[in-house]
Structure formats: structure tokens, C-alpha cells
Design a protein around this motif. Structure first.
Motif, PDB file in Angstrom:
ATOM      1  N   ALA A  39       2.498  70.371   9.017  1.00  0.00           N
ATOM      2  CA  ALA A  39       2.285  69.184   9.863  1.00  0.00           C
ATOM      3  C   ALA A  39       3.120  69.252  11.137  1.00  0.00           C
ATOM      4  N   LYS A  40       2.419  69.137  12.274  1.00  0.00           N
ATOM      5  CA  LYS A  40       3.131  69.083  13.570  1.00  0.00           C
ATOM      6  C   LYS A  40       4.128  67.925  13.547  1.00  0.00           C
ATOM      7  N   ASN A  41       3.677  66.771  13.076  1.00  0.00           N
ATOM      8  CA  ASN A  41       4.504  65.560  13.182  1.00  0.00           C
ATOM      9  C   ASN A  41       5.583  65.456  12.126  1.00  0.00           C
ATOM     10  N   ALA A  42       5.660  66.490  11.265  1.00  0.00           N
ATOM     11  CA  ALA A  42       6.840  66.655  10.398  1.00  0.00           C
ATOM     12  C   ALA A  42       7.733  67.740  10.985  1.00  0.00           C
ATOM     13  N   THR A  81       2.219  53.412  27.311  1.00  0.00           N
ATOM     14  CA  THR A  81       3.496  53.451  28.038  1.00  0.00           C
ATOM     15  C   THR A  81       4.589  54.057  27.160  1.00  0.00           C
ATOM     16  N   ARG A  82       4.414  53.971  25.848  1.00  0.00           N
ATOM     17  CA  ARG A  82       5.337  54.614  24.901  1.00  0.00           C
ATOM     18  C   ARG A  82       6.810  54.250  25.181  1.00  0.00           C
ATOM     19  N   PRO A  83       7.178  52.978  25.136  1.00  0.00           N
ATOM     20  CA  PRO A  83       8.571  52.580  25.403  1.00  0.00           C
ATOM     21  C   PRO A  83       9.521  53.088  24.319  1.00  0.00           C
ATOM     22  N   VAL A  84      10.811  53.013  24.599  1.00  0.00           N
ATOM     23  CA  VAL A  84      11.824  53.458  23.613  1.00  0.00           C
ATOM     24  C   VAL A  84      12.824  52.337  23.326  1.00  0.00           C
ATOM     25  N   ASP A  85      12.403  51.090  23.545  1.00  0.00           N
ATOM     26  CA  ASP A  85      13.319  49.951  23.359  1.00  0.00           C
ATOM     27  C   ASP A  85      13.833  49.841  21.920  1.00  0.00           C
ATOM     28  N   ILE A  86      13.017  50.185  20.955  1.00  0.00           N
ATOM     29  CA  ILE A  86      13.443  50.071  19.543  1.00  0.00           C
ATOM     30  C   ILE A  86      14.513  51.135  19.235  1.00  0.00           C
ATOM     31  N   PHE A  87      14.325  52.335  19.794  1.00  0.00           N
ATOM     32  CA  PHE A  87      15.352  53.382  19.617  1.00  0.00           C
ATOM     33  C   PHE A  87      16.698  52.868  20.139  1.00  0.00           C
ATOM     34  N   VAL A 147       6.823  48.499  13.549  1.00  0.00           N
ATOM     35  CA  VAL A 147       6.877  49.773  12.820  1.00  0.00           C
ATOM     36  C   VAL A 147       6.765  50.914  13.819  1.00  0.00           C
ATOM     37  N   SER A 148       7.799  51.733  13.883  1.00  0.00           N
ATOM     38  CA  SER A 148       7.805  52.876  14.803  1.00  0.00           C
ATOM     39  C   SER A 148       8.188  54.127  14.015  1.00  0.00           C
ATOM     40  N   VAL A 149       7.305  55.134  14.036  1.00  0.00           N
ATOM     41  CA  VAL A 149       7.588  56.394  13.330  1.00  0.00           C
ATOM     42  C   VAL A 149       8.801  57.075  13.955  1.00  0.00           C
ATOM     43  N   GLY A 150       8.765  57.245  15.274  1.00  0.00           N
ATOM     44  CA  GLY A 150       9.860  57.947  15.959  1.00  0.00           C
ATOM     45  C   GLY A 150      11.185  57.252  15.786  1.00  0.00           C
ATOM     46  N   ALA A 151      11.185  55.941  15.928  1.00  0.00           N
ATOM     47  CA  ALA A 151      12.456  55.216  15.800  1.00  0.00           C
ATOM     48  C   ALA A 151      12.979  55.304  14.364  1.00  0.00           C
ATOM     49  N   THR A 171      -4.006  56.097  13.391  1.00  0.00           N
ATOM     50  CA  THR A 171      -4.469  56.100  14.792  1.00  0.00           C
ATOM     51  C   THR A 171      -4.778  57.526  15.243  1.00  0.00           C
ATOM     52  N   ASP A 172      -4.114  58.509  14.661  1.00  0.00           N
ATOM     53  CA  ASP A 172      -4.338  59.903  15.076  1.00  0.00           C
ATOM     54  C   ASP A 172      -5.667  60.460  14.582  1.00  0.00           C
ATOM     55  N   LEU A 173      -6.390  59.684  13.765  1.00  0.00           N
ATOM     56  CA  LEU A 173      -7.739  60.094  13.339  1.00  0.00           C
ATOM     57  C   LEU A 173      -8.819  59.198  13.953  1.00  0.00           C
ATOM     58  N   THR A 202      -5.078  49.450  17.063  1.00  0.00           N
ATOM     59  CA  THR A 202      -4.004  48.442  17.107  1.00  0.00           C
ATOM     60  C   THR A 202      -2.654  49.052  17.472  1.00  0.00           C
ATOM     61  N   ILE A 203      -2.542  50.383  17.516  1.00  0.00           N
ATOM     62  CA  ILE A 203      -1.225  51.006  17.708  1.00  0.00           C
ATOM     63  C   ILE A 203      -0.938  51.279  19.178  1.00  0.00           C
ATOM     64  N   PHE A 204      -1.882  51.911  19.873  1.00  0.00           N
ATOM     65  CA  PHE A 204      -1.662  52.264  21.289  1.00  0.00           C
ATOM     66  C   PHE A 204      -2.624  51.503  22.191  1.00  0.00           C
ATOM     67  N   GLU A 205      -2.147  51.242  23.413  1.00  0.00           N
ATOM     68  CA  GLU A 205      -2.943  50.360  24.294  1.00  0.00           C
ATOM     69  C   GLU A 205      -4.024  51.090  25.077  1.00  0.00           C
ATOM     70  N   LEU A 263      -4.394  64.867  23.045  1.00  0.00           N
ATOM     71  CA  LEU A 263      -4.496  65.762  21.887  1.00  0.00           C
ATOM     72  C   LEU A 263      -5.648  65.416  20.939  1.00  0.00           C
ATOM     73  N   ARG A 264      -5.673  64.228  20.432  1.00  0.00           N
ATOM     74  CA  ARG A 264      -6.664  63.912  19.388  1.00  0.00           C
ATOM     75  C   ARG A 264      -8.040  63.639  20.022  1.00  0.00           C
ATOM     76  N   ALA A 265      -8.078  63.157  21.251  1.00  0.00           N
ATOM     77  CA  ALA A 265      -9.360  62.950  21.941  1.00  0.00           C
ATOM     78  C   ALA A 265     -10.065  64.296  22.096  1.00  0.00           C
TER      79      ALA A 265
HETATM   80  C1  EPZ Z   1       4.272  59.155  16.227  1.00  0.00           C
HETATM   81  O1  EPZ Z   1       4.481  58.777  17.570  1.00  0.00           O
HETATM   82  C2  EPZ Z   1       3.339  60.351  16.283  1.00  0.00           C
HETATM   83  N1  EPZ Z   1       3.973  61.441  17.004  1.00  0.00           N
HETATM   84  C3  EPZ Z   1       2.035  59.958  16.979  1.00  0.00           C
HETATM   85  O2  EPZ Z   1       1.174  61.086  16.942  1.00  0.00           O
HETATM   86  C4  EPZ Z   1       1.395  58.822  16.177  1.00  0.00           C
HETATM   87  O3  EPZ Z   1       0.212  58.409  16.825  1.00  0.00           O
HETATM   88  C5  EPZ Z   1       2.383  57.645  16.091  1.00  0.00           C
HETATM   89  O4  EPZ Z   1       3.622  58.099  15.497  1.00  0.00           O
HETATM   90  C6  EPZ Z   1       1.829  56.509  15.248  1.00  0.00           C
HETATM   91  O5  EPZ Z   1       1.558  56.970  13.964  1.00  0.00           O
HETATM   92  C7  EPZ Z   1       4.851  62.249  16.350  1.00  0.00           C
HETATM   93  O6  EPZ Z   1       5.129  62.067  15.180  1.00  0.00           O
HETATM   94  C8  EPZ Z   1       5.455  63.367  17.141  1.00  0.00           C
HETATM   95  P1  EPZ Z   1       5.457  54.957  17.184  1.00  0.00           P
HETATM   96  P2  EPZ Z   1       5.633  57.684  17.945  1.00  0.00           P
HETATM   97  O7  EPZ Z   1       6.862  54.847  17.643  1.00  0.00           O
HETATM   98  O8  EPZ Z   1       6.733  57.780  16.968  1.00  0.00           O
HETATM   99  C9  EPZ Z   1       5.511  51.191  20.006  1.00  0.00           C
HETATM  100  C10 EPZ Z   1      -0.167  62.767  17.824  1.00  0.00           C
HETATM  101  O9  EPZ Z   1      -1.324  62.704  18.244  1.00  0.00           O
HETATM  102  N2  EPZ Z   1       6.931  51.439  20.249  1.00  0.00           N
HETATM  103  O10 EPZ Z   1       5.167  54.843  15.701  1.00  0.00           O
HETATM  104  O11 EPZ Z   1       5.920  57.829  19.381  1.00  0.00           O
HETATM  105  C11 EPZ Z   1       4.606  52.270  20.592  1.00  0.00           C
HETATM  106  O12 EPZ Z   1       4.381  52.044  21.955  1.00  0.00           O
HETATM  107  C12 EPZ Z   1       0.826  61.684  18.196  1.00  0.00           C
HETATM  108  O13 EPZ Z   1       0.274  63.641  17.051  1.00  0.00           O
HETATM  109  C13 EPZ Z   1       7.659  50.509  20.979  1.00  0.00           C
HETATM  110  O14 EPZ Z   1       7.125  49.507  21.430  1.00  0.00           O
HETATM  111  O15 EPZ Z   1       4.833  56.327  17.699  1.00  0.00           O
HETATM  112  C14 EPZ Z   1       3.352  52.108  19.759  1.00  0.00           C
HETATM  113  O16 EPZ Z   1       2.586  51.044  20.277  1.00  0.00           O
HETATM  114  C15 EPZ Z   1       0.233  60.697  19.192  1.00  0.00           C
HETATM  115  N3  EPZ Z   1       8.980  50.737  21.208  1.00  0.00           N
HETATM  116  C16 EPZ Z   1       3.883  51.693  18.383  1.00  0.00           C
HETATM  117  O17 EPZ Z   1       5.237  51.247  18.593  1.00  0.00           O
HETATM  118  C17 EPZ Z   1       9.625  51.843  20.722  1.00  0.00           C
HETATM  119  O18 EPZ Z   1      10.843  51.980  20.947  1.00  0.00           O
HETATM  120  C18 EPZ Z   1       3.933  52.834  17.367  1.00  0.00           C
HETATM  121  O19 EPZ Z   1       4.563  53.910  18.004  1.00  0.00           O
HETATM  122  C19 EPZ Z   1       8.873  52.789  19.976  1.00  0.00           C
HETATM  123  C20 EPZ Z   1       7.530  52.558  19.749  1.00  0.00           C
END
Ligand code: EPZ
Length: 429
Positions: free
Chosen positions: A21-24, A130-136, A172-176, A315-317, A337-340, A381-383
Motif C-alpha cells: 500500500a502506497k498510503n502505508a 486546499t488540504r489544510p494542516v490546521d489539525i496537525f 477525522v484526518s488520516v495524516g494527522a 474517497t480514493d475509490l 464528503t471528504i474533499f471539496e 492520481l485516482r481520477a
Molecule cells: C490521506 O490523505 C490519503 N493520503 C489520501 O489519499 C486519502 O484520500 C485521505 O487520507 C482520506 O482517506 C495518504 O495517505 C498519503 P485527511 P490526508 O487528513 O491524510 C481535512 C490518494 O489518492 N483536513 O484524512 O491528507 C482535509 O482537507 C490520497 O492516495 C483538515 O481540514 O487526508 C480533508 O477534507 C489522496 N485539516 C479531510 O480532513 C487538517 O489538518 C480528510 O483529510 C488535515 C485534514
């Protein structure tokens, strides 16, 4: 720029090996910063994003080596790579590197935890949002970090190290979740993360961190508890199979018909997508070491989908499932519902004859009896892979440009599909 040409109309039959898995892989690679020992990762996919992250880690002083092919090893899929951050020589992640692969922003957690400082470029937005990082930032502040934004950089300091705390993610934020979990492993005391992401990739990272000596419980649930330790050691960890690649190829078979076994993966990784595909007319059954996919003899039925954090529909599917619904025997709706801004594949699918109406975050897809090949452009990527899925059944030739998007997340896609009967080739120019 490479293009991929597909001549539609062939069923898919045979075997497709699923990669790591790329995302792992990305968070697991970043975890190597947490120890001065060697972290060995197996089943690492050969992807552009992995190469880019290796360069970024190298900039911090991380050495890496790749184990060569062994006797009787099938060539190609899954490399074993060793990462060693003996000394972190630079705690800055520059804009020119971070802007190319936004998950590299995640180095901020381990750098702060181990070096008590980090200066990481804001990753900027991307095509899907926009992919903000406020939660991080909010979460790391909860762990005691002083954080300022200066000239496009997040400048973070934690004199004396991070301190455990209870923190509820506002969304819910995966990255955070990845970053706060990694940071908390070396914080003083206990951290409780609430409203944490539950993706399998979170569990995979927690499993690896535990093997490195971290004390983590609850990964995979909404509440993760981490008891900080003084240091982490190296470990050996096998990257889990890519559930998005799995779902992508399952949808391709549902689209073309045929009978394919996806090896090295499991239905347990994508329960909602499997259930949705079954309702759409695909039989998706577990077999030894994988999943068998074939059509149930009927056509493709319309199924409404709403994307949701795991265990909901990924959302990635979403783009891939939309491609499938263009050939359904009725109208389906997909709500993102996840990305705008994750509907850029809509206008490209329309070029192939799809009938899709957009209203805000809802797409309504009216199934059509046929698609016709045309030149189309990948936007993210997924498009990009949704255009490939549509091209597999479109009459005539479909050419997908800007396939560098594809190469970020799908290992040797044209080879894997070509071996199952697709007429698909890469045109390098
Ligand atoms: C991960 O991205 C994945 N990337 C994404 O896959 C995946 O679509 C996404 O999780 C949702 O499952 C990797 O794992 C490398 P989030 P991530 O933080 O962590 C908002 C792909 O195609 N948000 O879960 O960046 C954000 O804007 C990629 O492989 C904040 O508002 O996603 C989004 O609306 C695309 N503030 C929602 O949360 C923050 O600080 C979920 O984003 C962080 C996120």
C-alpha cells in the motif's frame, strides 16, 4: 510526457498481484526518523511517491539501501528497503521537496519528537482540495510544541521534548492521526487521541511502531492510546496490501466482465467497497491468498454511494466507481464528503460519452449503453485510473495523457492489465 493508449472491448481474465500500500509505505518510511537504528520495510511498491519521499528523507540524513533480487524470487513486485536515520543532520523540509509530495509534510511529527524542532514547508493545496494542516498544528501544540507560521513554513519547537496529552481531532484526518501517533511515541507520559482515523494504514503503522518498541493500543478504533518511551529501536515490517489498488482492479473487472484473481490482498481491507460492488453486480469472493472477482451474469446495476472515512466507502475509490456507474442500467448518485474538489474526472469521462450531472458535492450518473474512445487528460492520481477503467470498455482507442499522475500510485498498471487481456500500451514521448 507519457501517455497510455487503451483499445476497449476486451474482458479481463487471469491474475493480478496487488502491491504494498502506497498510503502505508509513506508513513512507515517517515517512521524511520524516530530511531537511530535500521528500519527494514518489505513489500515496498515501486512508485514515484516512494522515490520522492526517499529523496526527502535523504535530505534529513537518512541512509537507505535496497535488498537485491534473491534466487527464485519473482521479479518486480515488492522491494525490501532499509532506512537508517543514524543522525538527523537537517530538521528543515524545504518547499521544493514538500510541494512535490504533500505527505512529506508528515516528517514534522518525528522530527519534533526526536530532535525537538522542525521547520517544514506548508505543503500547499493540490488538485482535489486546499488540504489544510490546521489539525496537525493544533494537535502538536496540544503535545507541547510551540508553533509559528513563517514565510510559508511551519516552524515548530519543543524544548525538552513533547509531553503527552489528551487530544480530540476536530475532524477525522488520516495524516494527522499518523503524525500525532508517531510524535506521541517519544513524548513524556500518556497521549490519548480521540476521533482518530481508523484506516488499515493506521493499524499497519501502529504495528510497525510497536515492533520498534512503542507502546500503542486502540489503533483501528477512534481512540488511540500511546505511552511515550525514551527511544525506539529498528524493526522489520511488511507493508500491508494496497486496498485502493485492490478496489481499483476489482472495479475494472466489474466493468469489463471476465474473471480475475487479485493475489496478495484480502476482502477484509475494503468491506464497504466489496459490499457496494456486490450490489452493482460483481461477485467478489475471498480465495486462498486473495480475492476472485467476476460479474454475476447480469449487467451493471446502479448503486448510490457516499464517501466516508474508514470503514465507509473510500474517497480514493470514488472516481473508479463513477467510471463503473457510467455503464450501469440506470442512474446512480455519488456524494463526495471528504474533499471539496474531487470531481475533475467528470468532464473527462463526459468526453467518452458519460452522462453525469454535478450539483455541489453530488454527482448523478445516468448509465449509457456505450462509451466511445477519445483523448482524455489525467488530473489527479485516482481520477487518472478512472479514465483507464472507462477506456477498457470504450469503443475504439482512448488515450490518457499526463500519466505521471498514475505512476504516483499504481505500480506497472499497464503490465498488470495487459497480462489479463487488456489492449493497453504506454506511449513515451
Ligand atoms: C490521506 O490523505 C490519503 N493520503 C489520501 O489519499 C486519502 O484520500 C485521505 O487520507 C482520506 O482517506 C495518504 O495517505 C498519503 P485527511 P490526508 O487528513 O491524510 C481535512 C490518494 O489518492 N483536513 O484524512 O491528507 C482535509 O482537507 C490520497 O492516495 C483538515 O481540514 O487526508 C480533508 O477534507 C489522496 N485539516 C479531510 O480532513 C487538517 O489538518 C480528510 O483529510 C488535515 C485534514
Amino acid at each position: 510526457m507519457d501517455r497510455i493508449r487503451i483499445r476497449g472491448g476486451n474482458e479481463l481474465n487471469g491474475i493480478i498481484p496487488i502491491s504494498g500500500a502506497k498510503n502505508a509505505t509513506l508513513p512507515l518510511m517517515i517512521a524511520s526518523l524516530l530511531t537511530d537504528d535500521t528500519l527494514t520495510l518489505e513489500n515496498v511498491p515501486h512508485l514515484a511517491d516512494v522515490e520522492q519521499l526517499t529523496r526527502i528523507l535523504g535530505n534529513h540524513g537518512v541512509d537507505f539501501s535496497v535488498t537485491g533480487k534473491r534466487l527464485r524470487q519473482e521479479s518486480g513486485f515488492g522491494r525490501t528497503i532499509h532506512f537508517t536515520a543514524r543522525n538527523i543532520v537537517d530538521t528543515t523540509a524545504p518547499y521544493d521537496l514538500v510541494s512535490k509530495m504533500r505527505a512529506s509534510f508528515w516528517v514534522i511529527g518525528p522530527l519534533l519528537a526526536r530532535m525537538h524542532e522542525a521547520k517544514v514547508s506548508l505543503p500547499g493545496g493540490c488538485a482535489i482540495g486546499t488540504r489544510p494542516v490546521d489539525i496537525f498544528i493544533d494537535g502538536l501544540r496540544a503535545l507541547g510544541a510551540d508553533i509559528d507560521i513563517e514565510a510559508g513554513y511551519v516552524v515548530a519547537k519543543a524544548k525538552g521534548g513533547l509531553v503527552g496529552n489528551r487530544y480530540r481531532l476536530p475532524k477525522v484526518s488520516v495524516g494527522a492521526t499518523h503524525v500525532l501517533m508517531m510524535a506521541a511515541t517519544l513524548a513524556k507520559g500518556e497521549t490519548i487521541l480521540e476521533n482518530a482515523a481508523r484506516e488499515p494504514e493506521i493499524v499497519d503503522l501502529a504495528t510497525c511502531l510497536t515492533a520498534m518498541g512503542a507502546k500503542i493500543s486502540g489503533a483501528g478504533t477512534s481512540t488511540i492510546r500511546i505511552d511515550g518511551v525514551r527511544s525506539l529501536s529498528g524493526a522489520r515490517h511488511r507493508v500491508l496490501p494496497d486496498r485502493i489498488e485492490t478496489g481499483t482492479y476489482a472495479m475494472a473487472v466489474a466493468m469489463t466482465g471476465g474473471d480475475v484473481t487479485l493475489t496478495g490482498t484480502s476482502v477484509d481491507l475494503l468491506p464497504t467497497a466489496v459490499e457496494t460492488l456486490a450490489r452493482a453486480g460483481a461477485v467478489v469472493t475471498p480465495v486462498e491468498d486473495g480475492i476472485r472477482v467476476y460479474r454475476n451474469g447480469g449487467g451493471i446495476s446502479p448503486v448510490d454511494v457516499v464517501t466516508d472515512p474508514y470503514p465507509g466507502f473510500p474517497t480514493d475509490l470514488q472516481a473508479q466507481f463513477m467510471a463503473l456507474m457510467t455503464r450501469a442500467s440506470g442512474t446512480a448518485s455519488i456524494t463526495e464528503t471528504i474533499f471539496e474538489n474531487r470531481f475533475m474526472h467528470v468532464q473527462e469521462l463526459a468526453r467518452l460519452g458519460a452522462r453525469i450531472q454535478l450539483a455541489g458535492q453530488v454527482a448523478r450518473i445516468e448509465g449509457v449503453p456505450r462509451l466511445k474512445g477519445a483523448p482524455v487528460m489525467a488530473t489527479d492520481l485516482r481520477a487518472s485510473v478512472s479514465l483507464v477503467i472507462a477506456g477498457l470498455v470504450a469503443e475504439g482507442d482512448t488515450e490518457v495523457s499526463r500519466v505521471y499522475h498514475l505512476d504516483r500510485g499504481f505500480e506497472r498498471l499497464e503490465e498488470k492489465l495487459g497480462r489479463c487481456g487488456a489492449e493497453i500500451e504506454r506511449i513515451s514521448s
